[in-house]
Design an enzyme around this catalytic site. Sequence first.
Site, PDB file in Angstrom:
ATOM      1  N   ASP A 164      44.139  38.779  35.061  1.00  0.00           N
ATOM      2  CA  ASP A 164      42.828  38.866  35.186  1.00  0.00           C
ATOM      3  C   ASP A 164      41.854  39.755  34.742  1.00  0.00           C
ATOM      4  O   ASP A 164      40.728  39.839  34.435  1.00  0.00           O
ATOM      5  CB  ASP A 164      42.216  38.561  36.552  1.00  0.00           C
ATOM      6  CG  ASP A 164      42.806  37.265  37.304  1.00  0.00           C
ATOM      7  OD1 ASP A 164      42.970  36.510  36.622  1.00  0.00           O
ATOM      8  OD2 ASP A 164      43.086  37.268  38.557  1.00  0.00           O
ATOM      9  N   LYS A 170      35.178  38.088  40.255  1.00  0.00           N
ATOM     10  CA  LYS A 170      35.281  36.748  39.440  1.00  0.00           C
ATOM     11  C   LYS A 170      35.523  35.570  40.416  1.00  0.00           C
ATOM     12  O   LYS A 170      36.143  35.696  41.372  1.00  0.00           O
ATOM     13  CB  LYS A 170      36.196  36.729  38.386  1.00  0.00           C
ATOM     14  CG  LYS A 170      37.566  36.563  38.471  1.00  0.00           C
ATOM     15  CD  LYS A 170      38.352  35.559  38.989  1.00  0.00           C
ATOM     16  CE  LYS A 170      39.599  35.606  39.631  1.00  0.00           C
ATOM     17  NZ  LYS A 170      40.269  34.665  40.420  1.00  0.00           N
TER      18      LYS A 170
END
Length: 307
Positions: free
Chosen positions: A134, A6
Amino acid sequence: MRVPAKINLQLAVGPVRGDGYHPLVTVFHAVSLFDEVTVRPATEMALAVTGEDAAAVPADRLNLAWRAARALAQAANVRDGAVGIEIRKRIPAAAGLAGGSADAAATLVACNEIWQVGLSQRDLAEIAADIGSDVPFSLVGGTAVGRGRGDELTPALASGEYHWALAFGRTGLSTANVYATCDRLRAARAKAMGQPLAAEPELSTELMTALRSGDPARVGPLLTNDLQPAALSLRPGLRRTLAAGREHGALGSIVSGSGPTCAFLARDAAHASDLAVALTSSGVCRTAARASGPVPGAMVVRNGRPS
Ligand code: C5P
């Protein structure tokens, strides 16, 4: 399993909380740089890591993937829940790309299948949030707004495909150290300027509107990262990396998450390739790669195909 890295299109960081975490508003964006994670039933826990930065990744119970398997076994009451995990890394470690979180997310999805425990996405997201801020995003991928520690997700309405060049650093940065440096820089500035430490983070409505338009030329100038000054103070050389991307026409240049990876938004796929070549050959990073987003989160792959 195949699971993406990401980047953060916006990372707004509020003042540190009592538990040591920072309230965030972030726009996560999953890009086509994937780790491959293979999980098999086993009589005892085992973990092997190969590929990019393998030596820097713990191959034991400290690895987030190992912790993910144990956490799922406990949550779903799987007795003797052991698995053998093989991680083939392409996502560099400690790079601001959520590589460890990605491996944990892939392991959660795989164990849910292998042990046939039928946990819902919501159950998996809850276990994921306990493993790391995350990890819930690595489960879903795409483009999403994260709040809280980054673990409270809502999908973002984004159109189109975005092409990126990612410039990797020679060594990683500790996320905790980057947040602590951010606090120190803010405290020093507050003292010098008589300003409050930090405001509560807010979602950029301009960025959300630009993402809906699907136009990278509108998105590029709106990329922001509150951790960037801290990453730059720990790695001053990153200024040169960011400048090199700008010189080669990047529409936006930003440190990804806690760094040291820098992400450059390109006009199109060909420009992303050109940027990656230019960044690699100019010596301002270890190497650079192109990637596009958004892509889905952790995905089961059978015979080389997503299923
Ligand atoms: O959640 P995770 O374990 O990935 O976070 C790593 C470190 O990053 C934390 O120990 C904390 O120092 C910092 N962090 C933070 N605020 C957040 C997320 C992470 O301070 N919202």
